[in-house]
Design an enzyme around this catalytic site. Structure first.
Site, PDB file in Angstrom:
ATOM      1  N   ASN A  85      67.049  -7.127  19.329  1.00  0.00           N
ATOM      2  CA  ASN A  85      66.049  -6.331  19.144  1.00  0.00           C
ATOM      3  C   ASN A  85      66.252  -5.045  18.146  1.00  0.00           C
ATOM      4  OD1 ASN A  85      65.849  -7.242  21.419  1.00  0.00           O
ATOM      5  ND2 ASN A  85      63.210  -6.657  21.603  1.00  0.00           N
ATOM      6  N   VAL A  92      63.850  -1.544  14.607  1.00  0.00           N
ATOM      7  CA  VAL A  92      63.554  -1.332  16.452  1.00  0.00           C
ATOM      8  C   VAL A  92      62.483  -1.577  17.128  1.00  0.00           C
ATOM      9  CG1 VAL A  92      64.841   0.022  18.540  1.00  0.00           C
ATOM     10  CG2 VAL A  92      65.358   0.485  16.335  1.00  0.00           C
ATOM     11  N   CYS A  93      63.011  -3.128  17.476  1.00  0.00           N
ATOM     12  CA  CYS A  93      61.915  -3.651  17.857  1.00  0.00           C
ATOM     13  C   CYS A  93      61.419  -3.317  19.392  1.00  0.00           C
ATOM     14  CB  CYS A  93      61.819  -5.490  17.839  1.00  0.00           C
ATOM     15  SG  CYS A  93      61.663  -6.410  16.532  1.00  0.00           S
ATOM     16  N   LEU A  94      60.501  -2.549  19.581  1.00  0.00           N
ATOM     17  CA  LEU A  94      60.046  -2.085  21.046  1.00  0.00           C
ATOM     18  C   LEU A  94      58.679  -1.415  21.007  1.00  0.00           C
ATOM     19  CD1 LEU A  94      62.101   0.907  21.447  1.00  0.00           C
ATOM     20  CD2 LEU A  94      61.879  -0.891  22.665  1.00  0.00           C
TER      21      LEU A  94
END
Length: 445
Positions: A85, A92-94
């Protein structure tokens, strides 16, 4: 809306700075509150353990209605993907950032803020990050088990090499390979400080430089143990295994070189120790010039001596050769504790750039304690607003030394052996107490 967002950002930054959390740090320039820098120190018992991971957060005028843009800047020039992520390009994968589709209720809301973002990123740094990749959450086939182990091993290696060693070598100016350091510098962009029209090269904005140096001294034994364990598990020169979800420029490629990392860790420790020792000579020169910082520290010393007498504290404070940058403290063990009767001496070295560079303490009398590293470096915290008060540092060291019922906190693991015994079985705790008492008795001889 604009003024309100600035007020909100300022309050959140201040709250995190005042917090005693040992794994999060934030900073920003007073003239640019919308650009916040954050440091997440990798969680214990994970491949990210005590690594220094930096992030840049850019807040728009619509904050907190909209989430900030978050970029990881610890990527080794876009070549290191530290997590499924956290991409090598810094993305940033959130779900709370709107960079990944999440379940209902996981998206951003104005009730969230800077701390919740950092804690969410920190939660990605787990003991088995392989499972963070969508579709691999429950992967348990033979290949998956091997991949999980390989993935952890290479993240652990690059955490040491990139987030810790390269960062400290950059700060100390000791890296012998200019190409590797250049790549590291490129992956950690910094904002230039206004030099008031000077023709000199602007200094980079490095708000966590001193923090990283001090934390390296805390966790040095853990770093060394991690590298030595890695050297036993893999062969130097062995290439990293590529994961099924890695590809193109979004991966973590390289080879293991734990033997070299061990040497570089030792060199960094020696350089930091030499830097600390050099502060005394720098301080003596500052005193001779009657520099403001020297006058301030001399006054603080006099006030601290009087305060200790007034409060009835038995400990003794003196200056080494009259140098206000070298304080020597003699600590008398607290009665009715394992320290009772002990006589311990520690040195508090101060930089001519104090308080931008915080004090570095070192116990000269051998002591076996879970909050003091094997070389005598104490693990302690001082409130942000008291960082410029030397007496607060001394009191914090004593408080950490005397704490009778501390909560379990693996982030204070600065002496692995003592920490393991202190928090182990009943027999382990007895052995810990015996080792401590033995050195207490020796301190009186």
């Amino acid at each position: 809306m604009s003024d309100q967002s600035i007020i909100r950002i300022g309050k959140e930054v201040m709250a995190l700075q005042e917090d005693s959390d040992l794994s999060l740090a934030v900073a920003c320039r007073d003239s640019d509150l919308r650009n916040v820098r954050a440091m997440i120190i990798g969680p214990p018992d994970t491949p990210y353990e005590f690594g220094f991971f930096e992030f840049a957060l850019k807040f728009s005028r619509d904050y907190p209605r909209k989430s900030p843009n978050v970029t990881c800047t610890t990527t080794n020039s876009g070549t290191c993907r530290f997590n499924p992520n956290i991409y090598s390009n810094g993305k940033v994968c959130l779900s709370i950032l709107g960079t990944w589709r999440g379940e209902r209720g996981e998206e951003w809301s104005a009730a969230q803020g800077l701390e919740s973002i950092l804690l969410s990123i920190q939660s990605l740094m787990s003991g088995n990050p392989y499972e963070n990749e969508p579709g691999f959450e429950d992967a348990n086939g033979p290949n998956d088990k091997k991949n999980q182990k390989d993935y952890v091993q290479k993240i652990r290696h690059e955490t040491l090499r990139v987030s810790i060693i390269l960062r400290l070598e950059q700060f100390l100016g000791t890296r012998s390979d200019p190409l590797e350091l250049l790549r590291h510098n490129q992956c950690n962009p910094t904002e230039d400080i206004d030099m008031d029209g000077s023709d000199e090269q602007p200094a980079p904005y490095e708000p966590f430089k001193d923090l990283c140096k001090r934390r390296f001294l805390w966790y040095y034994d853990t770093y060394l143990a991690t590298a030595r364990k890695g050297k036993e598990e893999v062969t130097d020169g062995q290439p990293f295994a590529r994961m099924p979800f890695e590809g193109g420029n979004n991966s973590m490629d390289g080879r293991f070189c734990y033997g070299e990392l061990i040497k570089r860790l030792v060199d960094i420790k020696a350089t930091l120790d030499a830097e600390t020792a050099g502060w005394a000579a720098e301080g003596a020169a500052a005193k001779a010039k009657e520099a403001t910082v020297a006058v301030n520290l001399a006054r603080q010393f006099e006030q601290s001596v009087e305060a200790f007498k007034r409060d009835g504290m038995p400990h003794n404070i003196e200056l080494e050769n009259g140098n206000p940058f070298a304080w020597v403290v003699t600590y008398f063990g607290k009665p009715m504790t394992n320290l009772d009767g002990g006589l311990f001496r520690f040195r508090l070295m101060l930089s001519p750039r104090f308080p931008q560079e915080q004090p570095r303490a070192r116990f000269e009398t051998p002591i076996f304690h879970q909050r003091i590293s094997a070389d005598g470096t104490p693990c302690y915290g001082v409130k942000f607003r008291k960082r410029d008060d030397v007496r607060s540092h001394i009191e914090a060291i004593i408080e950490a030394l005397e704490e009778e019922n501390p909560p379990y906190d693996p982030r204070t693991m600065v002496h692995p052996e003592a920490h393991k015994l202190y928090w182990g079985s009943q027999e382990d705790r007895k052995l810990y107490n015996r080792k401590l008492r033995r050195l207490v008795q020796q301190s009186m001889e």
